[in-house]
Design an enzyme around this catalytic site. Structure first.
Site, mmCIF file in Angstrom:
data_model
loop_
_atom_site.group_PDB
_atom_site.id
_atom_site.type_symbol
_atom_site.label_atom_id
_atom_site.label_comp_id
_atom_site.label_asym_id
_atom_site.label_seq_id
_atom_site.Cartn_x
_atom_site.Cartn_y
_atom_site.Cartn_z
ATOM 1 N N CYS A 206 3.563 -0.761 -12.252
ATOM 2 C CA CYS A 206 3.719 0.601 -12.910
ATOM 3 C C CYS A 206 5.115 -0.006 -13.641
ATOM 4 O O CYS A 206 6.296 0.701 -13.580
ATOM 5 C CB CYS A 206 4.037 1.506 -11.966
ATOM 6 S SG CYS A 206 5.352 1.351 -10.754
ATOM 7 N N LYS B 115 -3.265 4.886 -3.633
ATOM 8 C CA LYS B 115 -4.469 4.115 -3.664
ATOM 9 C C LYS B 115 -5.233 3.804 -2.633
ATOM 10 O O LYS B 115 -6.468 3.830 -2.749
ATOM 11 C CB LYS B 115 -3.972 2.672 -4.614
ATOM 12 C CG LYS B 115 -3.276 3.076 -5.968
ATOM 13 C CD LYS B 115 -2.637 1.825 -6.428
ATOM 14 C CE LYS B 115 -1.954 2.350 -7.778
ATOM 15 N NZ LYS B 115 -0.571 3.013 -7.195
ATOM 16 N N ASP C 286 4.980 -8.193 6.030
ATOM 17 C CA ASP C 286 5.246 -8.924 4.561
ATOM 18 C C ASP C 286 3.822 -9.479 4.353
ATOM 19 O O ASP C 286 3.277 -10.423 5.056
ATOM 20 C CB ASP C 286 6.187 -10.035 4.871
ATOM 21 C CG ASP C 286 6.701 -10.437 3.346
ATOM 22 O OD1 ASP C 286 5.699 -10.716 2.676
ATOM 23 O OD2 ASP C 286 7.832 -10.923 3.223
ATOM 24 N N ALA D 202 0.603 -1.251 -0.089
ATOM 25 C CA ALA D 202 0.084 0.046 0.183
ATOM 26 C C ALA D 202 0.902 1.338 0.036
ATOM 27 O O ALA D 202 0.153 2.317 -0.382
ATOM 28 C CB ALA D 202 -1.090 0.013 1.073
ATOM 29 N N ALA D 203 1.914 1.355 0.457
ATOM 30 C CA ALA D 203 2.701 2.647 0.799
ATOM 31 C C ALA D 203 3.377 3.110 -0.288
ATOM 32 O O ALA D 203 3.801 2.412 -1.195
ATOM 33 C CB ALA D 203 3.678 2.446 1.842
ATOM 34 N N PRO D 204 3.553 4.276 -0.695
ATOM 35 C CA PRO D 204 2.965 5.757 0.506
ATOM 36 C C PRO D 204 1.643 5.565 0.389
ATOM 37 O O PRO D 204 1.306 6.493 1.056
ATOM 38 C CB PRO D 204 3.846 6.684 -0.146
ATOM 39 C CG PRO D 204 3.995 6.397 -1.554
ATOM 40 C CD PRO D 204 4.121 5.025 -1.929
ATOM 41 N N GLY D 205 0.950 5.253 -0.546
ATOM 42 C CA GLY D 205 -0.628 5.403 -0.188
ATOM 43 C C GLY D 205 -1.578 5.999 -1.107
ATOM 44 O O GLY D 205 -2.707 6.037 -0.679
ATOM 45 N N ASP E 46 -0.808 -3.943 -5.849
ATOM 46 C CA ASP E 46 -0.091 -2.960 -6.257
ATOM 47 C C ASP E 46 1.248 -3.290 -6.285
ATOM 48 O O ASP E 46 1.824 -2.857 -5.299
ATOM 49 C CB ASP E 46 -0.477 -1.341 -6.121
ATOM 50 C CG ASP E 46 0.296 -0.538 -6.926
ATOM 51 O OD1 ASP E 46 0.748 -0.788 -8.200
ATOM 52 O OD2 ASP E 46 0.582 0.648 -6.297
HETATM 53 C C1 LIG Z 1 4.478 -0.388 -6.321
HETATM 54 S S1 LIG Z 1 4.749 0.234 -4.723
HETATM 55 C C2 LIG Z 1 3.078 0.594 -3.819
HETATM 56 C C3 LIG Z 1 2.649 1.882 -4.365
HETATM 57 C C4 LIG Z 1 1.250 2.194 -3.561
HETATM 58 N N1 LIG Z 1 0.284 1.168 -3.927
HETATM 59 C C5 LIG Z 1 0.781 3.621 -3.650
HETATM 60 O O1 LIG Z 1 -0.222 3.488 -4.462
HETATM 61 O O2 LIG Z 1 1.214 4.545 -3.405
HETATM 62 C C6 LIG Z 1 5.023 -1.455 -4.003
HETATM 63 C C7 LIG Z 1 5.205 -1.505 -2.305
HETATM 64 O O3 LIG Z 1 5.272 -3.250 -2.004
HETATM 65 C C8 LIG Z 1 5.734 -2.955 -0.989
HETATM 66 N N2 LIG Z 1 6.164 -4.456 -0.751
HETATM 67 C C9 LIG Z 1 7.465 -5.084 -1.324
HETATM 68 N N3 LIG Z 1 7.266 -6.308 -1.115
HETATM 69 C C10 LIG Z 1 6.245 -6.510 -0.172
HETATM 70 C C11 LIG Z 1 5.741 -7.576 0.759
HETATM 71 N N4 LIG Z 1 6.270 -8.885 0.532
HETATM 72 N N5 LIG Z 1 4.892 -7.576 1.447
HETATM 73 C C12 LIG Z 1 4.253 -6.137 1.559
HETATM 74 N N6 LIG Z 1 4.735 -5.216 0.757
HETATM 75 C C13 LIG Z 1 5.774 -5.252 0.093
HETATM 76 C C14 LIG Z 1 7.084 -1.934 -1.079
HETATM 77 O O4 LIG Z 1 7.317 -1.512 0.322
HETATM 78 C C15 LIG Z 1 6.085 -0.741 -1.855
HETATM 79 O O5 LIG Z 1 5.787 0.108 -0.816
#
Ligand SMILES: C[S@@+](CC[C@H](N)C(=O)[O-])C[C@H]1O[C@@H](n2cnc3c(N)ncnc32)[C@H](O)[C@@H]1O
Length: 449
Positions: free
Chosen positions: A380, A271, A312, A266-269, A327
């Site tokens: 993306c 969506k 995770d 979700a981060a930085p958020g 995402d």
């Molecule tokens: C494409 S970014 C998300 C962008 C976010 N959805 C937004 O719209 O702002 C992918 C995210 O996946 C997280 N991530 C990577 N592997 C992960 C995992 N195994 N479990 C949870 N989060 C994970 C990363 O920390 C990163 O914040």
């Protein structure tokens, strides 16, 4: 980088640096960051922040350092072509980095050439390991001032895209779209905002153009915190393409109010904010504490709420959700317009590693989707492997899910081939008159009731 790089490893540094102007320091930060991105795969923002002078510079000088480094990555092939006739034997990495940043300024930025030459030479003089190259660089850069523009013009924009990426894009999207995509890399991308309400009022106050369902497009980026509506959270920065996955998910429900939704990475958020603003009951999971902090700040500013889980996603368990958004972590090559470094700190191996992770996250997301619920997968990325093959494999291996065919996106003018196979693929060269958009792959599924 700061402790191990050859430019920084100097003893009498502090004394010498007192005599160096901030504009030379900014140029040195840019060169160090270019080296770090290229050698270690560091993201440009982190590489800049890791240079020792960066934090102490005024915002204007930090922006200058960032603009120089970004230009090196936007124009990498053309810069190489400009230097080639004048540099027969490749110099050391720090000297090369300074030369590349100097060419970026001389040919592609609004910087007086004499300042770019003399201050780049000063960067080399500021370190013992590079000061012996000052005369050499001075001679090279003088030739660049004379002949560089012609040499750059003879090199097409697609030369700025590393060969392995160019090959994959050409094979997937064709030679003509590839050439158009390359043109987007050398353009200023502007800024898209996702606006909660009164978009027309904000358009009038900012001179922005409404585009898509919720977005407002501004021509230049500037200081976002100074824009009207920032303090009271009326909007957040989010590319037009990045706003689509959450919109697609929400459109699958007659009424989204109080629908339980999971934003799995979700981060930085951006969506999460969209889902929460529409009234969904959102759980936002991410494994990065630093990025979740930004999510919390975004929620606080917009006065929206979501349940935040620092975990995770592969280890997250809960009652299945009606709406799940994955995402997924990806190469992010579709975001090159604002982050040109992504084309230089990725490799076929790093993409293959991400593909393996995507293949684990998709079935996990499926297990967290309730019967009759909706799952949206998005990346993306423009790399073909992170798109269609992932969902093909998913549908072959995970029963009970069928594709929800996506045929158009409201307010977006995309050619029909972007919806081939019932999924969405946006290319940065789409909607060129309104300024393009990021490259995304999006697919939606419904679980059998
Ligand atoms: C494409 S970014 C998300 C962008 C976010 N959805 C937004 O719209 O702002 C992918 C995210 O996946 C997280 N991530 C990577 N592997 C992960 C995992 N195994 N479990 C949870 N989060 C994970 C990363 O920390 C990163 O914040």
């Amino acid at each position: 980088m700061t402790t191990s790089d050859p430019l920084s490893r100097q003893s009498a540094k502090v004394q010498r640096d007192a005599k160096i102007s901030d504009s030379v320091k900014a140029r040195r930060c840019a060169a160090l960051a270019v080296m770090d991105v290229t050698a270690n795969g560091t993201a440009l923002e982190l590489a800049l922040a890791a240079t020792e002078d960066y934090a102490g510079l005024a915002p204007r000088d930090r922006a200058f350092a960032r603009a120089i480094a970004a230009t090196v990555f936007r124009r990498s092939g053309q810069i190489k072509a400009v230097l080639k006739p004048f540099v027969r034997k490749a110099p050391t990495a720090p000297v090369q980095a300074v030369l590349r940043t100097a060419v970026a300024q001389i040919i592609f930025m609004d910087v007086p050439p004499h300042a770019a030459v003399s201050e780049s030479v000063d960067v080399l003089k500021s370190r013992k390991t590079t000061q012996g190259f000052a005369n050499f660089a001075n001679a090279v850069l003088r030739k660049v001032v004379e002949d560089g523009k012609k040499l750059a013009a003879a090199s097409p924009p697609k030369a700025n895209i590393p060969g392995w990426i160019r090959g994959e894009w050409e094979r997937s999207y064709g030679k003509i779209p590839m050439t158009k995509i390359a043109v987007q890399l050398i353009k200023d991308p502007g800024l898209d905002l996702t606006v909660r309400q009164n978009r027309e009022d904000l358009a009038a106050a900012t001179g922005g153009t409404p585009v898509g369902q919720q977005s407002l497009r501004l021509k230049t980026i500037g200081d976002v915190t100074a824009l009207p509506g920032f303090e009271d959270g009326q909007w957040w920065a989010q590319d037009l393409a990045a706003a689509q996955p959450a919109q697609i998910l929400m459109r699958q429900f007659e009424d989204v109010k109080n629908i339980r939704a999971l934003d799995m990475c979700a981060a930085p958020g951006g969506k999460t904010l969209q889902l929460a603003a529409a009234g969904m009951d959102v759980t936002a999971v991410d494994k990065s504490s630093g990025r979740l902090k930004r999510l919390e700040e975004n929620l606080a500013r917009t006065k929206l709420s979501a349940k935040i889980v620092h975990k995770d996603a592969l280890e997250f368990d809960a009652e299945p959700f009606d709406a799940v958004l994955l995402d997924a972590p990806c190469s992010a090559t579709g975001t090159f317009r604002r982050h040109p470094d992504v084309l230089h700190n990725r490799s076929p191996k790093s993409v293959a590693d991400l593909v393996r992770l995507q293949d684990k996250l998709l079935p996990k997301a499926a297990s967290l989707t309730a019967p009759g619920g909706v799952l949206v997968y998005a990346v993306c990325s423009l790399q073909p492997d992170e798109g269609f093959p992932r969902i093909k494999k998913f549908l072959e291996n995970v029963p009970d899910f069928r594709l929800i065919p996506l045929l158009s996106l409201p307010g977006l003018d995309l050619p029909p081939e972007r919806f081939e196979g019932g999924v969405v693929r946006t290319l940065p060269c789409d909607m060129p008159k309104s300024g393009g958009l990021d490259g995304f792959f999006i697919a939606a599924f419904r679980r059998k009731a």
